[in-house]
Design a protein around this motif. Structure first.
Motif, PDB file in Angstrom:
ATOM      1  N   ALA A 189      43.278  65.375  66.107  1.00  0.00           N
ATOM      2  CA  ALA A 189      44.467  65.425  65.245  1.00  0.00           C
ATOM      3  C   ALA A 189      44.396  64.370  64.144  1.00  0.00           C
ATOM      4  CB  ALA A 189      45.730  65.243  66.089  1.00  0.00           C
ATOM      5  N   ILE A 190      43.911  63.175  64.484  1.00  0.00           N
ATOM      6  CA  ILE A 190      43.788  62.123  63.473  1.00  0.00           C
ATOM      7  C   ILE A 190      42.698  62.466  62.471  1.00  0.00           C
ATOM      8  CG2 ILE A 190      43.149  59.692  63.148  1.00  0.00           C
ATOM      9  CD1 ILE A 190      44.529  59.070  65.773  1.00  0.00           C
ATOM     10  N   ARG A 191      41.600  63.057  62.927  1.00  0.00           N
ATOM     11  CA  ARG A 191      40.496  63.412  62.029  1.00  0.00           C
ATOM     12  C   ARG A 191      40.952  64.435  60.984  1.00  0.00           C
ATOM     13  NH1 ARG A 191      37.281  65.337  65.522  1.00  0.00           N
ATOM     14  NH2 ARG A 191      35.933  63.543  65.899  1.00  0.00           N
ATOM     15  N   LYS A 192      41.822  65.357  61.352  1.00  0.00           N
ATOM     16  CA  LYS A 192      42.274  66.374  60.406  1.00  0.00           C
ATOM     17  C   LYS A 192      43.091  65.776  59.272  1.00  0.00           C
ATOM     18  CE  LYS A 192      42.413  70.145  63.806  1.00  0.00           C
ATOM     19  NZ  LYS A 192      43.289  71.096  64.530  1.00  0.00           N
ATOM     20  N   GLY A 251      47.006  57.080  73.115  1.00  0.00           N
ATOM     21  CA  GLY A 251      48.361  57.000  72.593  1.00  0.00           C
ATOM     22  C   GLY A 251      49.373  56.457  73.563  1.00  0.00           C
ATOM     23  N   ILE A 252      48.929  55.895  74.680  1.00  0.00           N
ATOM     24  CA  ILE A 252      49.821  55.321  75.687  1.00  0.00           C
ATOM     25  C   ILE A 252      49.855  53.819  75.452  1.00  0.00           C
ATOM     26  CG2 ILE A 252      50.276  55.051  78.150  1.00  0.00           C
ATOM     27  CD1 ILE A 252      48.644  57.596  78.617  1.00  0.00           C
ATOM     28  N   ARG A 253      51.002  53.298  75.061  1.00  0.00           N
ATOM     29  CA  ARG A 253      51.099  51.904  74.616  1.00  0.00           C
ATOM     30  C   ARG A 253      51.268  50.913  75.761  1.00  0.00           C
ATOM     31  NH1 ARG A 253      48.866  52.790  69.922  1.00  0.00           N
ATOM     32  NH2 ARG A 253      50.029  54.232  68.608  1.00  0.00           N
ATOM     33  N   LYS A 254      51.719  51.351  76.903  1.00  0.00           N
ATOM     34  CA  LYS A 254      52.002  50.427  77.997  1.00  0.00           C
ATOM     35  C   LYS A 254      50.709  50.047  78.708  1.00  0.00           C
ATOM     36  CE  LYS A 254      56.703  52.079  78.773  1.00  0.00           C
ATOM     37  NZ  LYS A 254      57.677  52.602  79.752  1.00  0.00           N
ATOM     38  N   LYS A 305      43.158  63.631  76.631  1.00  0.00           N
ATOM     39  CA  LYS A 305      44.166  63.166  75.688  1.00  0.00           C
ATOM     40  C   LYS A 305      43.522  62.452  74.499  1.00  0.00           C
ATOM     41  CE  LYS A 305      48.105  61.503  76.794  1.00  0.00           C
ATOM     42  NZ  LYS A 305      48.979  62.575  76.283  1.00  0.00           N
ATOM     43  N   ILE A 306      42.486  61.659  74.750  1.00  0.00           N
ATOM     44  CA  ILE A 306      41.798  60.966  73.663  1.00  0.00           C
ATOM     45  C   ILE A 306      41.144  61.978  72.721  1.00  0.00           C
ATOM     46  CG2 ILE A 306      39.849  59.458  73.139  1.00  0.00           C
ATOM     47  CD1 ILE A 306      40.495  57.933  75.720  1.00  0.00           C
ATOM     48  N   SER A 307      40.522  63.012  73.275  1.00  0.00           N
ATOM     49  CA  SER A 307      39.860  64.013  72.446  1.00  0.00           C
ATOM     50  C   SER A 307      40.864  64.743  71.556  1.00  0.00           C
ATOM     51  CB  SER A 307      39.111  65.007  73.338  1.00  0.00           C
ATOM     52  OG  SER A 307      38.514  66.026  72.572  1.00  0.00           O
ATOM     53  N   LYS A 308      41.992  65.149  72.133  1.00  0.00           N
ATOM     54  CA  LYS A 308      43.002  65.860  71.337  1.00  0.00           C
ATOM     55  C   LYS A 308      43.592  64.953  70.260  1.00  0.00           C
ATOM     56  CE  LYS A 308      44.396  69.130  74.946  1.00  0.00           C
ATOM     57  NZ  LYS A 308      45.503  69.599  75.813  1.00  0.00           N
TER      58      LYS A 308
END
Length: 331
Positions: free
Chosen positions: A180-183, A108-111, A173-176
């Motif tokens: 969240a997206i899977r739910k 989720g880090i765009r930079k 961070k990727i796992s969390k």
């Protein structure tokens, strides 16, 4: 004359324990009230970042000269210095930078310039943390009572953990984010089916779903909003879907992306395909919930023994023990 304290159980003052537990409970109540009253919109910062991404895409398409494009790119001086330093050491490889950028997107880090900082952290943290531990153990005589093998083990552990620290942070961070997206993915697919049957275009459907689910699932709303923006500005719509699959490390999202690409290419019905995927994801989510419920008795055994049973014994046996003690003292 000896002072008489309060009732005790196993040598522990009951009044002191009750006071301590009351203080902990009061602190927990205040913390819960603070968390409830200071709740913020989780989509506020995400919407601002996505709007910036929209402007970048718009400017990248409409800019006609290289000078105008150069104004749109904000170079981070610190990142440039780190890049120059790593390039001088011949340790900055394009494959490492691309892999770090992919992990940053999935976290989720765009930079993308932070990829250089991740590689720099792998280089510097072992020197700082591991070298500091080696200096303390071997140079300053730390842990002198330990054996040579134990001291070597703690120094080696410090080096390894320092090297792996950036990757472990990103992996967490990727796992969390993936969980969240899977739910929220089955609900999002249901809304996509409704939007497709209502006659909305794909980018409008993604915008609608992101707006409806942004508060409940901010990570999923973030990804859907960015996908809708890219669908509106990128010349190749397939690239927008592939970017979504690259940003989310989830097989279910890759299946959705494949379905969307096929519907775009062959003109197959979108609603029916998404309905089948939604049913599969809901069954998968139910199976995961049943699996967690089946593991609950084994997981609750240790907390039950350590925390619940002692408290239950104190509540049940405490008054009886105090009564027996008072009766023995009076006789």
């Amino acid at each position: 004359m000896a002072e008489t304290g309060g009732p005790t159980i196993l040598g522990v003052d009951v009044l002191w324990v009750a006071t301590l537990l009351s203080g902990v409970a009061a602190f927990a109540v205040l913390l819960a009230i603070y968390a409830a009253t200071t709740a913020r919109d989780p989509m506020a910062k995400r919407v601002k970042a996505l709007n910036d991404r929209r402007e970048q895409l718009k400017a990248g398409i409409t800019a006609s000269t290289s000078k105008r494009r150069a104004k749109l790119v904000r170079h981070n001086q610190t990142t440039d210095r780190i890049r120059t330093f790593l390039s001088s050491l011949k340790v900055l490889q394009d494959s490492q930078v691309k892999a770090a950028q992919t992990k940053l997107m999935q976290a989720g880090i765009r930079k993308k310039e932070y990829a250089v900082a991740v590689i720099f952290g792998r280089l510097v943290l072992p020197i700082v943390i591991g070298g500091g531990m080696a200096l303390w153990v071997y140079g300053m005589g730390g842990l002198a009572e330990w054996s040579a093998l134990k001291r070597y083990g703690i120094v080696a552990t410090a080096f390894i953990l320092a090297y792996k620290a950036p990757d472990l942070y990103l992996k967490n961070k990727i796992s969390k984010r993936t969980d969240a997206i899977r739910k929220g993915l089955p609900d999002a697919l249901d809304l996509l089916v409704i939007c497709a049957e209502a006659g909305l275009t794909v980018d409008a459907a993604f915008h609608r779903v992101a707006r409806e689910l942004g508060r409940a699932y901010p990570e999923l709303g973030d990804e859907f909003t960015l996908t809708a923006i890219e669908l509106g500005f990128l010349s190749d719509r397939r690239q927008a879907f592939e970017n979504l699959a690259q940003r989310v490390d989830l097989d279910a999202v890759k299946g959705v992306v494949t379905t969307m690409i096929q519907t775009e290419k062959y003109g197959t019905p979108l609603a029916s395909a998404l309905r089948v995927l939604s049913a599969e994801f809901r069954n998968e989510r139910m199976m995961r919930a049943e699996e967690k419920a089946a593991r609950l008795p084994a997981i609750m055994t240790i907390p039950l023994i350590l925390f619940i049973l002692p408290t239950l014994f104190v509540v049940i046996l405490g008054p009886a023990a105090c009564s027996i003690k008072d009766a023995l003292l009076t006789h």
